[in-house]
Design a protein around this motif. Structure first.
Motif, PDB file in Angstrom:
ATOM      1  N   ASP A   7      11.362 -51.163  -1.388  1.00 50.32           N
ATOM      2  CA  ASP A   7      11.454 -52.316  -2.835  1.00 50.32           C
ATOM      3  C   ASP A   7       9.132 -52.353  -2.842  1.00 50.32           C
ATOM      4  OD1 ASP A   7      12.480 -53.835  -4.232  1.00 50.32           O
ATOM      5  OD2 ASP A   7      12.054 -55.680  -3.205  1.00 50.32           O
ATOM      6  N   ALA A   8       8.732 -51.987  -1.964  1.00 48.73           N
ATOM      7  CA  ALA A   8       7.067 -52.376  -2.167  1.00 48.73           C
ATOM      8  C   ALA A   8       7.075 -51.118  -2.495  1.00 48.73           C
ATOM      9  CB  ALA A   8       6.520 -52.215  -0.477  1.00 48.73           C
ATOM     10  N   PHE A   9       7.865 -49.883  -2.318  1.00 44.73           N
ATOM     11  CA  PHE A   9       7.171 -48.492  -3.048  1.00 44.73           C
ATOM     12  C   PHE A   9       7.355 -49.025  -4.570  1.00 44.73           C
ATOM     13  CE2 PHE A   9       5.975 -43.978  -3.262  1.00 44.73           C
ATOM     14  CZ  PHE A   9       5.105 -44.062  -2.673  1.00 44.73           C
ATOM     15  N   ASP A  10       8.332 -48.955  -4.602  1.00 46.05           N
ATOM     16  CA  ASP A  10       8.727 -48.704  -6.583  1.00 46.05           C
ATOM     17  C   ASP A  10      10.490 -50.005  -7.125  1.00 46.05           C
ATOM     18  OD1 ASP A  10       8.842 -46.031  -6.417  1.00 46.05           O
ATOM     19  OD2 ASP A  10      10.145 -45.541  -4.853  1.00 46.05           O
ATOM     20  N   GLY A  11       9.353 -51.096  -5.959  1.00 48.77           N
ATOM     21  CA  GLY A  11       9.982 -52.138  -7.040  1.00 48.77           C
ATOM     22  C   GLY A  11      10.289 -52.596  -7.628  1.00 48.77           C
ATOM     23  N   PRO A  12      10.360 -54.070  -8.217  1.00 50.95           N
ATOM     24  CA  PRO A  12      10.124 -54.570 -10.147  1.00 50.95           C
ATOM     25  C   PRO A  12       9.124 -54.786  -9.732  1.00 50.95           C
ATOM     26  CG  PRO A  12      12.213 -55.696  -8.576  1.00 50.95           C
ATOM     27  CD  PRO A  12      11.846 -53.877  -7.874  1.00 50.95           C
ATOM     28  N   PRO A  13       8.348 -55.678 -10.858  1.00 49.60           N
ATOM     29  CA  PRO A  13       6.992 -56.795 -10.852  1.00 49.60           C
ATOM     30  C   PRO A  13       7.605 -58.114  -9.758  1.00 49.60           C
ATOM     31  CG  PRO A  13       7.385 -55.728 -12.833  1.00 49.60           C
ATOM     32  CD  PRO A  13       8.706 -54.951 -12.213  1.00 49.60           C
ATOM     33  N   GLN A  14       8.401 -58.453  -9.847  1.00 48.83           N
ATOM     34  CA  GLN A  14       8.861 -59.877  -9.156  1.00 48.83           C
ATOM     35  C   GLN A  14       8.545 -60.219  -8.242  1.00 48.83           C
ATOM     36  OE1 GLN A  14      11.310 -58.274 -10.993  1.00 48.83           O
ATOM     37  NE2 GLN A  14      13.485 -58.647 -10.489  1.00 48.83           N
ATOM     38  N   HIS A  15       9.280 -58.733  -6.839  1.00 50.46           N
ATOM     39  CA  HIS A  15       8.403 -58.393  -5.623  1.00 50.46           C
ATOM     40  C   HIS A  15       7.359 -57.515  -6.006  1.00 50.46           C
ATOM     41  CE1 HIS A  15      13.523 -58.006  -5.382  1.00 50.46           C
ATOM     42  NE2 HIS A  15      13.298 -59.360  -5.734  1.00 50.46           N
ATOM     43  N   THR A  16       6.767 -56.798  -6.168  1.00 44.77           N
ATOM     44  CA  THR A  16       5.064 -55.942  -5.630  1.00 44.77           C
ATOM     45  C   THR A  16       4.487 -56.391  -7.324  1.00 44.77           C
ATOM     46  OG1 THR A  16       4.565 -54.377  -4.806  1.00 44.77           O
ATOM     47  CG2 THR A  16       6.586 -54.438  -6.060  1.00 44.77           C
ATOM     48  N   PHE A  17       3.404 -57.057  -6.574  1.00 41.29           N
ATOM     49  CA  PHE A  17       2.342 -56.654  -8.075  1.00 41.29           C
ATOM     50  C   PHE A  17       1.179 -56.887  -7.817  1.00 41.29           C
ATOM     51  CE2 PHE A  17       5.003 -60.973  -6.875  1.00 41.29           C
ATOM     52  CZ  PHE A  17       3.477 -61.388  -6.124  1.00 41.29           C
ATOM     53  N   PRO A  18      -0.056 -56.577  -8.768  1.00 40.88           N
ATOM     54  CA  PRO A  18       0.316 -56.249 -10.363  1.00 40.88           C
ATOM     55  C   PRO A  18       1.262 -54.916  -9.857  1.00 40.88           C
ATOM     56  CG  PRO A  18      -2.089 -56.258  -9.230  1.00 40.88           C
ATOM     57  CD  PRO A  18      -1.796 -56.950  -8.132  1.00 40.88           C
ATOM     58  N   VAL A  19       1.099 -54.182  -9.858  1.00 40.03           N
ATOM     59  CA  VAL A  19       1.619 -52.705  -9.562  1.00 40.03           C
ATOM     60  C   VAL A  19       2.425 -52.650  -8.530  1.00 40.03           C
ATOM     61  CG1 VAL A  19       0.240 -51.788 -11.138  1.00 40.03           C
ATOM     62  CG2 VAL A  19       0.069 -51.439  -9.043  1.00 40.03           C
ATOM     63  N   ASN A  20       3.203 -52.049  -8.232  1.00 39.92           N
ATOM     64  CA  ASN A  20       3.796 -51.323  -6.486  1.00 39.92           C
ATOM     65  C   ASN A  20       2.963 -50.552  -6.396  1.00 39.92           C
ATOM     66  OD1 ASN A  20       5.025 -48.546  -8.019  1.00 39.92           O
ATOM     67  ND2 ASN A  20       6.927 -49.880  -8.705  1.00 39.92           N
ATOM     68  N   VAL A  21       4.007 -49.714  -5.092  1.00 43.63           N
ATOM     69  CA  VAL A  21       2.733 -48.657  -4.507  1.00 43.63           C
ATOM     70  C   VAL A  21       2.577 -47.413  -5.220  1.00 43.63           C
ATOM     71  CG1 VAL A  21       2.497 -47.261  -1.847  1.00 43.63           C
ATOM     72  CG2 VAL A  21       3.472 -50.155  -1.989  1.00 43.63           C
ATOM     73  N   ARG A  22       3.902 -46.939  -5.398  1.00 48.93           N
ATOM     74  CA  ARG A  22       3.379 -45.741  -6.607  1.00 48.93           C
ATOM     75  C   ARG A  22       2.836 -46.526  -7.987  1.00 48.93           C
ATOM     76  NH1 ARG A  22       7.189 -41.267  -6.812  1.00 48.93           N
ATOM     77  NH2 ARG A  22       8.878 -42.746  -5.157  1.00 48.93           N
ATOM     78  N   GLN A  23       2.733 -46.583  -8.829  1.00 51.08           N
ATOM     79  CA  GLN A  23       2.076 -47.156  -9.063  1.00 51.08           C
ATOM     80  C   GLN A  23       0.417 -47.088  -8.982  1.00 51.08           C
ATOM     81  OE1 GLN A  23       3.917 -50.928 -10.793  1.00 51.08           O
ATOM     82  NE2 GLN A  23       5.165 -49.739 -12.775  1.00 51.08           N
ATOM     83  N   MET A  24       0.074 -48.113  -8.200  1.00 49.89           N
ATOM     84  CA  MET A  24      -0.679 -48.210  -7.414  1.00 49.89           C
ATOM     85  C   MET A  24      -2.099 -46.624  -7.501  1.00 49.89           C
ATOM     86  SD  MET A  24      -2.776 -49.730  -4.835  1.00 49.89           S
ATOM     87  CE  MET A  24      -1.833 -49.246  -3.235  1.00 49.89           C
ATOM     88  N   ILE A  25      -1.082 -45.350  -6.637  1.00 50.07           N
ATOM     89  CA  ILE A  25      -1.872 -44.135  -6.004  1.00 50.07           C
ATOM     90  C   ILE A  25      -1.926 -43.472  -7.336  1.00 50.07           C
ATOM     91  CG2 ILE A  25      -0.983 -42.526  -5.468  1.00 50.07           C
ATOM     92  CD1 ILE A  25       1.032 -43.759  -3.185  1.00 50.07           C
ATOM     93  N   ALA A  26      -0.540 -44.044  -8.543  1.00 54.60           N
ATOM     94  CA  ALA A  26      -0.977 -42.859  -9.926  1.00 54.60           C
ATOM     95  C   ALA A  26      -2.709 -43.676 -10.531  1.00 54.60           C
ATOM     96  CB  ALA A  26      -0.109 -43.079 -10.640  1.00 54.60           C
ATOM     97  N   GLN A  27      -2.607 -44.878 -10.100  1.00 57.30           N
ATOM     98  CA  GLN A  27      -3.948 -45.442 -10.809  1.00 57.30           C
ATOM     99  C   GLN A  27      -5.457 -44.713 -10.840  1.00 57.30           C
ATOM    100  OE1 GLN A  27      -4.086 -49.077  -9.349  1.00 57.30           O
ATOM    101  NE2 GLN A  27      -2.366 -49.806 -11.328  1.00 57.30           N
TER     102      GLN A  27
END
Length: 360
Positions: A340-360
């Protein structure tokens, strides 16, 4: 493989990319027993150890490793997600001929230690751990070793693309309402504010040593773990402990927003463990659980009067349980948290999930 060849390969990877499926160069882990992968095995005085059965019964090889789990923990699953081997315990890497060998640090290191807290002294009950202050100090040695052997530019490149996972604070919360001196003279709000402020100082120190991408794990409703329920005749959660956890999470989120505003090149992904774990407890069957109060391994009421020791009994189906022992989730729960932390929705992991942060 000689050290020179290892370093050449490392530099190649840093320049042209990692192996197929590898998303980041390394994962560095800081925290407590939730993510300890064996550091406490090397602390002679520590009573917080899991290097005996029935821990590890579902781990590859079915042997205890020092993980407070029936199998893998969240740190293991994070490494798997990004295509890396588990970050080894730091204390296992600094003995004998391996002492501060940069090649041992290239894919990450775990400094996490059972009983550790943001504040020094949370390990009074367990006699010895590596508090966050010591964990950050050890990381500074790893940083210096990498700089010495790779060069400043290559080491910086590796570290700024790596993940820094931080899962700590539960022992500080337990310490506030426990028998230690941690909470004396401070209101709950003052206490959690100081927790967040102290953590901010450590994150800034890590930043000074090239940490840029932080995986920040909020506290769960730890008043609902079997050890806390066992203290209530009704077996209900400890409202006081849960309130302190909730207040700390609010302070932590505010601190992270402020930190990112101050340090523009910092990225973080905060995981709302509290809400997700509440969902597990309130709607267990939706997540495949049949038991969310009692520990799988232990003895007595809720399997929480006696800890998970070799004399303890353990449940035949660990997948059904939220808790492995008095305090820690089962492998199944840890996997769900990390997924969930890696690919979860904004209500659980924010401002981005881990996958999105890696891509930044």
């Amino acid at each position: 493989m000689g050290l020179d060849l290892v370093l050449v390969l490392c530099l190649f990877v840093l320049r042209f990319g990692g192996l197929e499926g590898q998303m980041v160069p390394a994962v560095f882990v800081f925290g407590d027993s939730l993510v300890d992968v064996g550091n406490n095995n090397h602390l002679k005085l520590s009573l917080a150890k899991a290097n005996f059965r029935h821990n590890g019964i579902d781990f590859p090889g079915k042997k205890p490793t020092g993980r407070f789990s029936n199998g893998k923990n969240a740190a293991d699953f994070l490494a798997e997600k990004v295509g890396l081997p588990p970050s080894p315990p730091y204390l296992s890497l600094i003995s004998g001929s391996n002492k501060n060998n940069a090649s041992s640090f290239l894919t990450g290191v775990s400094f996490a230690s059972g009983g550790a807290g943001i504040f020094d002294g949370t390990d009074q009950l367990y006699r010895q751990s590596l508090p966050l202050s010591k964990q950050v100090e050890y990381y500074s040695k790893v940083h210096d070793s990498l700089v010495k052997q790779l060069g400043s530019s290559a080491a910086q490149n590796l570290l700024r693309k790596s993940l820094f996972a931080v899962a700590i604070g539960s022992n500080d919360v337990f310490g506030y309402s426990g028998s230690s001196d941690l909470g004396k003279g401070r209101t709950p709000q003052q206490y959690v504010d100081q927790m967040a402020s102290s953590l901010e100082g450590y994150l800034k120190r890590l930043y000074g040593y090239d940490a840029r991408k932080f995986v920040m794990v909020g506290l769960g409703p730890i008043g609902c773990c079997p050890s806390q329920r066992n203290k209530n005749k009704t077996e209900e959660c400890s409202d006081e402990t849960n309130r302190l956890s909730f207040l700390y999470n609010q302070a932590l989120m505010a601190m992270l927003r402020s930190l990112q505003s101050e340090l523009k090149d910092v990225s973080y992904s905060y995981y709302d463990t509290y809400s997700v774990m509440q969902n597990f407890i309130q709607k267990p069957t939706s997540y495949g659980f049949t038991e969310v109060k009692a520990a799988c391994c232990g003895l007595g009421n809720l399997n929480a009067k006696v800890a998970c020791l070799p004399i303890s009994k353990y449940c035949p189906s660990r997948r059904d349980h939220l808790f492995w022992d008095l305090y820690h989730p089962t492998e199944a729960a840890a996997r769900m948290f990390l997924d969930d932390a890696f690919d979860g929705p904004p209500q659980h992991t924010f401002p981005v999930n881990v996958r999105q942060m890696i891509a930044q």
